[in-house]
Design an enzyme around this catalytic site. Structure first.
Site, PDB file in Angstrom:
ATOM      1  N   ILE A 141     -20.192  -5.692  20.364  1.00 47.59           N
ATOM      2  CA  ILE A 141     -19.812  -4.829  21.486  1.00 47.59           C
ATOM      3  C   ILE A 141     -20.902  -4.839  22.556  1.00 47.59           C
ATOM      4  O   ILE A 141     -20.632  -4.956  23.752  1.00 47.59           O
ATOM      5  CB  ILE A 141     -19.527  -3.400  21.010  1.00 47.59           C
ATOM      6  N   ASP A 201     -32.904  -5.073  20.718  1.00 46.68           N
ATOM      7  CA  ASP A 201     -32.116  -5.286  19.503  1.00 46.68           C
ATOM      8  C   ASP A 201     -33.048  -5.811  18.425  1.00 46.68           C
ATOM      9  O   ASP A 201     -33.931  -6.622  18.715  1.00 46.68           O
ATOM     10  CB  ASP A 201     -31.003  -6.306  19.788  1.00 46.68           C
ATOM     11  N   SER A 226     -17.936   7.280  17.885  1.00 44.99           N
ATOM     12  CA  SER A 226     -16.935   6.642  17.037  1.00 44.99           C
ATOM     13  C   SER A 226     -15.780   7.586  16.727  1.00 44.99           C
ATOM     14  O   SER A 226     -15.953   8.810  16.622  1.00 44.99           O
ATOM     15  CB  SER A 226     -17.584   6.203  15.725  1.00 44.99           C
ATOM     16  N   TYR A 242     -21.487   7.516   7.928  1.00 42.52           N
ATOM     17  CA  TYR A 242     -21.453   6.914   9.257  1.00 42.52           C
ATOM     18  C   TYR A 242     -20.853   7.881  10.275  1.00 42.52           C
ATOM     19  O   TYR A 242     -21.433   8.144  11.337  1.00 42.52           O
ATOM     20  CB  TYR A 242     -20.649   5.618   9.232  1.00 42.52           C
ATOM     21  N   LYS A 280     -22.780   9.785  13.490  1.00 44.65           N
ATOM     22  CA  LYS A 280     -22.375   9.678  14.892  1.00 44.65           C
ATOM     23  C   LYS A 280     -22.150  11.060  15.512  1.00 44.65           C
ATOM     24  O   LYS A 280     -22.514  11.304  16.669  1.00 44.65           O
ATOM     25  CB  LYS A 280     -21.110   8.818  15.010  1.00 44.65           C
ATOM     26  N   ASN A 319     -10.525   1.121  17.275  1.00 43.73           N
ATOM     27  CA  ASN A 319     -10.671  -0.239  16.717  1.00 43.73           C
ATOM     28  C   ASN A 319     -10.877  -1.225  17.857  1.00 43.73           C
ATOM     29  O   ASN A 319      -9.942  -1.499  18.621  1.00 43.73           O
ATOM     30  CB  ASN A 319      -9.434  -0.609  15.898  1.00 43.73           C
ATOM     31  N   LEU A 368     -10.732  -5.836  10.716  1.00 52.18           N
ATOM     32  CA  LEU A 368      -9.472  -6.534  10.478  1.00 52.18           C
ATOM     33  C   LEU A 368      -9.402  -7.881  11.178  1.00 52.18           C
ATOM     34  O   LEU A 368      -9.062  -8.899  10.549  1.00 52.18           O
ATOM     35  CB  LEU A 368      -8.296  -5.652  10.931  1.00 52.18           C
ATOM     36  N   ILE A 392      -2.387  -7.408   3.770  1.00 52.41           N
ATOM     37  CA  ILE A 392      -2.135  -6.062   4.270  1.00 52.41           C
ATOM     38  C   ILE A 392      -2.309  -5.094   3.105  1.00 52.41           C
ATOM     39  O   ILE A 392      -1.746  -5.301   2.031  1.00 52.41           O
ATOM     40  CB  ILE A 392      -0.715  -5.929   4.855  1.00 52.41           C
ATOM     41  N   ARG A 409      -2.889   1.994  13.965  1.00 49.97           N
ATOM     42  CA  ARG A 409      -4.224   2.294  14.475  1.00 49.97           C
ATOM     43  C   ARG A 409      -4.280   2.004  15.974  1.00 49.97           C
ATOM     44  O   ARG A 409      -3.461   1.274  16.519  1.00 49.97           O
ATOM     45  CB  ARG A 409      -5.293   1.452  13.752  1.00 49.97           C
ATOM     46  N   GLY A 459      -7.341   7.012   0.747  1.00 47.00           N
ATOM     47  CA  GLY A 459      -7.720   7.789   1.922  1.00 47.00           C
ATOM     48  C   GLY A 459      -7.255   7.237   3.250  1.00 47.00           C
ATOM     49  O   GLY A 459      -7.501   7.850   4.289  1.00 47.00           O
TER      50      GLY A 459
END
Length: 318
Positions: free
Chosen positions: A12, A31, A117, A141, A145, A170, A186, A202, A216, A280
């Site tokens: 990103i 970085d 997020s 996580y 955030k 996503n 994915l 899947i 999503r 979940g």
């Protein structure tokens, strides 16, 4: 005007760096290359290999390059793995953010765009997530955030840092040469399976959705990057932004729709394997991007075919 992009060698982050360059805004990248790629940073863009835990290195980078604002993307981004590595996750995402804020305060930099997020919401209890939806993070996580957002808001009140947090859903697609190399997302999993001659999988087809697969929000990384530039420009111009924005589509896509798009774009005829549900996994998570559209020009400018085609074209073997 020069902006520091932490994590700018990542998937990103590298797209955000390109978007700033196209807007004619100078950037410097910090970085540690733990998951980023040095060759994702364009020639001519200053690069500092350092951890966001290193306050001195951050302070020096800000001073040496005349930084006037920060886009903070660096962090440990694997929600599933964070359950096994909570201490590492908190160190990178919470302590690292504190070190960055310390460097900003020391150098007088007051503008900050934070990479947050959708994991802050956990499993939403509503069909359409808005910024007013309650946060219930379900992983270290997501918790880290959300704490990062709180920490930044506290620093804003105490030190005058002007900020906004962009909650991602996503993120998919790629510019040429900037592939998503995450082992957990994915799109790269499907691309890898197809390039290796395997059948994508899947996880569950008995969800309460029109085609039985979960739905999503998928957003193109180029659209996401443009929102960062717009937010940075707004802060630099002295505009007041909301504390949080969702970068969502408003309607979402099912996993089957993604698979169908891959078959159509690649010309590879396949029927996905159906595995069991993951514990979940909710039926549907879709966000309303109205506020971001109003204030920072957020828009879904790429179709699902665009998302798939760009990811396929950027695959390492292409």
């Amino acid at each position: 005007m020069t902006w520091l992009v932490t994590g700018g060698a990542g998937y990103i982050g590298s797209h955000v760096v390109r978007a700033f360059g196209e807007a004619g805004i100078a950037v410097v990248v910090v970085d540690d290359l733990s998951s980023g790629h040095r060759d994702y940073v364009p020639d001519g863009v200053p690069f500092v290999e350092a951890s966001i835990l290193d306050t001195a290195a951050l302070t020096e980078a800000i001073r040496a390059h005349g930084v006037t604002g920060v886009v903070h993307l660096a962090g440990f981004k694997y929600a599933g793995v964070s359950v096994q590595r909570p201490l590492h996750t908190y160190e990178q995402n919470v302590t690292g953010t504190a070190h960055l804020l310390e460097a900003m305060v020391a150098t007088g930099v007051t503008d900050l765009v934070f990479s947050s997020s959708a994991a802050t919401y956990g499993t939403p209890r509503v069909d359409l997530v808005t910024e007013a939806t309650e946060t219930h993070p379900e992983s270290p996580y997501g918790e880290s955030k959300l704490i990062g957002e709180w920490l930044i808001a506290d620093a804003g009140r105490a030190h005058g840092i002007r900020h906004t947090s962009l909650r991602y859903f996503n993120v998919v697609g790629s510019l040429p040469g900037l592939a998503d190399t995450s082992p957990h997302n994915l799109f790269p999993l499907v691309v890898q399976a197809l390039t290796q001659g395997r059948t994508p999988r899947i996880n569950g087809d008995d969800y309460a959705t029109p085609d039985g697969t979960n739905v999503r929000d998928y957003v193109h990384v180029v659209d996401l990057a443009a929102a960062h530039v717009a937010a940075a420009k707004a802060l630099a111009a002295g505009r007041e932004l909301e504390r949080v924005y969702n970068l969502g589509s408003g309607d979402g896509l099912s996993v089957k729709q993604i698979m169908d798009a891959f078959a159509q774009v690649t010309g590879l005829d396949f029927t996905p394997e159906i595995g069991p549900r993951r514990p979940g996994d909710p039926d549907r998570i879709v966000a309303d991007g109205t506020l971001a559209a109003r204030d920072i020009g957020w828009a879904m400018r790429h179709t699902v075919q665009d998302m798939v085609a760009s990811a396929w074209a950027a695959r390492p073997s292409a």
